[in-house]
Structures are given as structure tokens and as C-alpha cells.
Design a protein around this motif. Structure first.
Motif: not given
Length: 677
Positions: A287-291, A312-315, A432-433
């Protein structure tokens, strides 16, 4: 020229903190007399020379032996030399020294005083014009130089002019003014409010005005100036000032000298771990949205400075982040070439760790981490609270990662908001990640590991290869051991449907054999959160773990616990916004209304009578007729095991499906009955 010493009678020396005098010399044997208790000891000259070379022995002047004894570490000082003075003072001292060496090198005058003036001029003519000065020195000055030089045991520092003592003698302040300044510093400056010197000066000046009202005009106190205050503060210990104004912890950090950390002798002997948020914004690939900003957990080998594991993780950091990073550090990185073909080097850092050094975060004190490390033979070391310098290597590499790599990528947020200036981090974010992971892998393998590190005087890769050549890396017996010990642990019920974990069913022949022996029991289950395809169940009788596969392997293999939770959450949300829940509620309401209507039509005024019981022969005939009717009803279409019906496949060894509805005895096919054995 500094004082010279030798091992001769009368010389004084300090050995291992004890002062001695050489009382007698017999060839290579010295007799030493202690100044403390007068005891005698014999020492060999070669042994004393060896101790002198190691810094354990030093010569001292007899005049210094009368001073109060100090600690050994305070005695290890060296007086300043000629090079520590200004250049002009050095030049004047060397001028005096050259005159003395030319005329009386051993301190004895060999010429009469009447001829000394001509001799001084002759020496002056031969000296370098930059050193000799405008004219030769007078005879009186030369004799004064000679006296100071000889009395100082021919030390050139005795010829240095005492220019540093020049200046106007400071005027003494009135005692009352000194008292008010000290009181103002204590009440205003040395407080947690950290008031400025201007506030101190105002307070002192107010007290001076009050004092002057009681004094005669000729005895009035002068005004307090900033110079007076600064001079008074300079006499206070800096640590005491910082401790009072900023606290003891800040004072210790501001006055501490950080030495070298613990010395390691082999790779993986000491590994430091920590987390940090990466200073970059990551977008969604579809989607190209900011995470947002991801977190990274890093482990570094203290011996070679080699990065051995990352996650590496977003949590936010948790015990799962640490366990995943530890798993990545232990196992070989054979995936790098396949997942990231642009990485040219090899990431050869892996193996079991001896000591894991971490801070006092809650995730590091989790029971799962301590139990996993204990099972793998890893000793967890906790640094003191608020002491990041105890694991300075990982702190340094995390800063290098952010400043040396992440800040150079599009979408970086920099370390602080005020460092962005006009840079729009959100508009420029394009990574991206997966792209970020590839960049970090390339930086670790192709840049960081082959960059010269001044702390080890080599590259991390070179130091690592040298270490593993002498101390080979150690691995667990299999990857299953790592997956079991570093996985999630929980208690689950074993029943006819196997074991349910994360709303997924797990079964296997070994699990069925365990239920045949033990029945429906509670067991310990471990699963790898990075792969829900299988779990490991602990068999208490065999004292080992057995593996059980998911009944939906096409879905569970390779999926993580976080991905599975998101899929389930997404499915519930989609079901909630669909018309299905409304239709379900309407059907349940209509069924309840129809049931109430039938009851009222059949029994409008009295209670429903108790049904009678048929005879035994009639009862069996009625049951057979109802079962025949039940078989004629179109209940549900037939489905293959594991389809979207939501019911898991409980069949094992390709046995026929067992009916999900109750079946009377005598109606189960023999082949199906074998499934319960």
C-alpha cells in the motif's frame, strides 16, 4: 638534567611501597635497611633491576622520606620536566645549563674568579645566537646558577626561572565578606535548583547592604564581583559541586575515567546484547503507507567486535525479541546468499555463547530467557543499574549502525528532531522492511566486519577468524534443540483432537501413542513462534520432547505467530462487517419465536405432560426408524479434510474419517473403529 641514581651505599629506594636505605654493597648483593621497622634484608642486584623495569622499584630522595606516608597509587607520580614549561623559560634554562657545562661540568670551579668574566664571554661567542641572549651573564649570576645546580644534584630544573610566581599579591578580602560569599554559595549556588552566579551575587550584595547599615562608612564592605565568586567556587571540589547541583550519579559520570572493559581470550566468551529503535521510517510494500520506526536487537562478540545476531521487528523489545536474536546468533547464517544475493561476503559468526551480558530491562529478567539460557549452558550477566558503560561495545555499535548507515538512507528521522531541519522524513520514506533488512545485512557483512577497528587493531572478521582457528565454535546437537529451548512454553490439554495451540490443531502418531498410554492429560508444549508448522510436546515418562505437526500444514508451515494472529484478527473483523452476523441473529430469533408458538398451540392452558416410555422391543424399533430418517436428511455437503469448514483433520495414517455426530453402538464400520485403538 634530572637527578641520577645507582645502587650504592646511602641511596634510598622504595620497593613495593616500603622505603629502604642501601646500608652495604657486597659485589652483587645489597643489604637494605627498612625505614619502617629497621629490619635488614639482602637483595640481588639483578632482581632489583628487574623490579625497577617493571615499575615496582623507584629511587627517592632522602628529603622526601620524612613526609607522611601515602598510598602506593599516589606515590606513582613523576615531576614535571623542562618540556612542560613555556618555550621562553626552556630557552633561558638551557642557556644557563650550557654555560655551566662548558665552565664547570662537575660543579667544581677550575678557573679563578678574575678570569671568569673573559671565559663567560668566550662561551657566549660560541653559543647559538638564538640561545645565548644579548650579552654574556655576569659573574655573580653565574655563581648563583652554579649554587642552585649543585644543590639540586645537577638537576636542570633548578635553573628554571620562577616566572609562574610573579604577579601582584592578591589583596585580602575582609573576613565578613568572605563569610557572606561562602554563605551565598552554599545557600544559593549549591542547591538542586542550580541557580546561576548572578543570583548568588545578588544575594551576597543584598547581605552586604544590610551589613553596611550597621557599619561606619570607613568600614563598609566592598561590592561583591563575579571574579570574587568564581575564585571562591574554584576552591571547592568539583565533584562536590556536581553532586549537590545534579546528583551523585551525574557527578560520578562527569568525573569518572572509563578504562578498558573486561578482557576476552576467545570468541563467544562474552556477548553483549541491547535494543535500539532505528532512526528511519518504513513503508508497507503493497500500500505504500507508513508503518513507523522498527526496533532492532543486536548481539556483538566482545572478543572480535563481530556482530553475531540481529532481530528486526516493529514491536517493542520483549523476551521474544531477545530469544529470536539469540537463536539467530547461535545458528549458521546459511540463508544470506539465498535471501540477499547482493551480499558478497559471508556471515560466518555463529555458535553457542558462554556469557550473555545485558542490562536490567524487564525482557532480560523474563523467566523464559533465564530458563532457555540455562538449558543451553549460557550464563546471563546483568550490569548494574544505570551503568551503560559496563556494556560499552554494544552501545557503540548501535550508535555506529544508526549514524553510519541508517542516517544515510531515505526516510531517516535522524537522532533528534532538531537535527532534521527542513528534511521531510515522511515524504522521502521509500524503504520496506525487507529492503531495510537487506541493507543492514549488506552493511554488517560487507562493510562493518571488514572495517579496521582500532580497539582490536584488526578488522572484526580477521579477529574472529583468528579466534575460531584456536577455539572452534560449538553447536547444539540439532536445530530442534534450539527451536525447543528458545520457543514459547505453555501448558496445554491433550485430548481426542490432539493439542490446540494458537487456535490450530496438532497431532502425530507419537502424540496418539502418548494419549493411548496416559489418556487426556496436561502436557508442556513448546513451539517456535517463527514457524507454526509443528510443536514439541514433553513426554514425562520418556523425559524427552516429541514432535507434532499441524493438521493444516499448507497454512501453518513457515507462518509466524504474529502473522497468524493478524490473519485471525482480520478474519474476525471481516466477519463482523459482513451481513452474516445479522442473518445469524435473525435466524436464532425466528427459531425461538417458532418454538414458543408451537408450545402455545399444543398446550395452551396446561403444562406439557411427561412423555411415556415405550416397551423395550418398541423402543429399539423407534430408534432404528429415527436413525434411518436422520440418514435421509441433507445435513451438510461432504468436504475434504482441512477445507474451509473450519474443522481440523484428525485422521492419522490415512484412516477413514470418523463421523462427527454421535453413532450408536454396532453401527461403526470395523475400519473406522481401528482409529480409536
Amino acid at each position: 638534567m634530572m637527578t641520577r641514581y645507582s645502587f650504592k651505599t646511602g641511596e634510598c629506594l622504595r620497593l613495593d611501597g616500603i622505603d629502604y636505605r642501601i646500608s652495604q654493597v657486597n659485589s652483587d648483593i645489597l643489604e637494605l635497611t627498612s625505614f619502617g621497622d629497621g629490619s635488614l634484608s639482602l637483595r640481588n642486584v639483578e632482581d632489583l633491576l628487574s623490579q625497577y623495569a617493571n615499575g615496582q622499584l623507584m629511587f627517592v630522595q632522602p628529603t622526601k622520606l620524612d613526609k607522611e606516608q601515602v598510598q602506593a597509587e599516589d606515590r606513582a607520580v613523576v615531576d614535571r620536566g623542562l618540556a612542560d614549561f613555556p618555550e621562553k623559560i626552556q630557552r633561558l634554562a638551557l642557556r644557563k645549563f650550557k654555560f655551566l657545562r662548558e665552565i664547570c661540568p662537575d660543579g667544581r670551579m677550575s678557573v679563578p674568579r678574575a678570569l671568569l668574566s673573559d671565559l663567560l664571554r668566550g662561551v657566549w661567542d660560541k653559543l647559538d645566537p638564538e640561545i645565548r641572549g644579548e650579552r654574556p651573564p655576569c659573574v655573580a649570576s653565574f655563581y648563583e646558577w652554579r649554587r642552585s645546580w649543585v644543590w639540586a644534584d645537577f638537576d636542570v630544573r633548578a635553573l628554571i626561572d620562577k616566572w609562574e610566581l610573579r604577579g601582584k599579591k592578591p589583596s585580602l578580602l575582609p573576613d565578613k565578606l568572605v563569610e557572606l560569599i561562602d554563605e551565598g554559595i552554599e545557600k544559593v549556588y549549591l542547591t538542586p535548583q542550580r541557580e546561576s552566579l548572578r543570583e548568588v551575587r545578588d544575594w551576597v550584595q543584598h547581605e552586604i547592604e544590610k551589613e553596611n547599615r550597621r557599619r561606619a562608612p570607613e568600614d563598609a564592605l566592598p561590592r561583591a564581583t563575579g571574579r570574587m565568586l568564581r575564585r571562591a567556587i574554584s576552591r571547592i571540589d568539583r565533584f562536590a559541586i556536581l553532586k549537590t547541583r545534579y546528583g551523585e550519579r551525574y557527578a560520578q559520570g562527569a568525573t569518572r575515567i572509563y578504562g578498558k572493559g573486561p578482557v576476552c581470550t576467545r570468541p563467544l566468551e562474552r556477548v553483549e546484547v541491547d535494543h535500539t529503535p532505528l532512526d528511519i521510517l518504513v513503508i508497507d510494500s503493497s500500500t505504500g503507507l507508513l508503518l513507523g520506526r522498527p526496533w532492532i536487537t543486536v548481539m556483538i562478540d566482545a572478543y572480535s567486535r563481530m556482530i553475531i545476531g540481529i532481530h528486526i521487528s516493529f514491536r517493542k523489545p520483549s523476551v521474544r525479541s531477545v530469544l529470536r536474536c539469540l537463536k539467530h546468533a547461535i545458528l549458521p547464517k546459511t540463508y544470506v546468499k539465498e535471501r540477499f544475493p547482493n551480499v558478497s561476503g559471508e556471515w560466518a559468526a555463529y555458535g553457542l555463547i558462554d556469557q550473555l551480558v545485558c542490562d536490567n530491562g524487564l525482557e532480560f529478567h523474563a523467566q523464559d530467557l533465564e530458563a532457555a539460557c540455562a538449558e543451553l549452558g549460557i550464563h546471563v550477566i546483568y550490569c548494574p543499574t544505570r551503568a551503560p558503560q559496563m556494556k560499552g561495545r554494544i552501545e557503540r555499535v548501535l550508535k555506529t549502525l544508526n549514524y553510519g548507515l541508517v542516517h544515510l538512507q531515505p526516510g531517516t528521522t535522524f537522532a533528534k528532531y532538531d537535527k532534521r531541519h527542513a528534511y521531510d522524513s515522511e515524504r522521502t520514506a521509500v524503504l520496506t522492511l525487507k529492503a531495510l533488512e537487506e541493507i543492514i545485512h549488506r552493511w554488517i557483512v560487507d562493510v562493518y566486519s571488514v572495517t579496521f577497528h582500532r580497539g582490536i587493531q584488526a578488522t572484526p572478521k580477521q579477529k574472529w577468524e583468528e579466534g575460531v582457528a584456536k577455539f572452534p565454535r560449538r553447536l547444539p546437537p540439532s536445530t530442534d534443540v534450539v527451536n525447543v529451548y528458545l520457543g514459547n512454553s505453555a501448558k496445554r490439554k491433550l485430548n481426542k483432537n490432539g493439542i490446540e495451540v494458537h487456535a490450530l490443531q496438532y497431532a502425530s502418531p507419537a502424540l496418539q501413542e502418548l494419549r493411548r498410554r496416559r489418556g487426556d492429560i496436561e502436557v508442556t508444549v513448546r513451539n517456535d513462534p517463527d514457524n507454526l508448522g509443528s510443536i514439541f510436546v514433553f513426554d514425562e515418562e520418556a523425559k524427552q520432547y516429541i514432535e507434532a505437526k499441524c493438521t493444516l500444514p499448507e497454512y501453518a508451515d513457515g507462518i509466524t505467530a504474529e502473522q497468524h494472529a493478524w490473519i485471525r484478527s482480520k478474519a474476525r473483523k471481516e466477519y463482523g462487517v459482513s451481513p452474516l452476523p445479522l442473518a445469524l441473529l435473525a435466524a436464532k430469533s425466528a427459531l425461538r419465536d417458532d418454538t414458543t408458538r408451537l408450545i402455545q398451540e399444543c398446550y395452551p392452558t396446561k403444562k406439557r405432560p411427561k412423555p411415556g416410555k415405550p416397551a423395550i422391543d418398541d423402543r429399539e424399533a423407534l430408534m432404528q426408524r429415527e436413525e434411518a430418517r436422520q440418514g435421509q436428511l441433507p445435513l451438510e455437503p461432504e468436504m475434504e479434510p482441512g477445507e474451509a469448514s473450519g474443522m481440523p483433520d484428525t485422521s492419522l495414517n490415512d484412516e477413514p474419517d470418523i463421523p462427527l455426530f454421535p453413532v450408536r453402538r454396532g453401527t461403526i464400520p470395523p475400519s473406522a473403529a481401528r482409529g480409536f485403538n
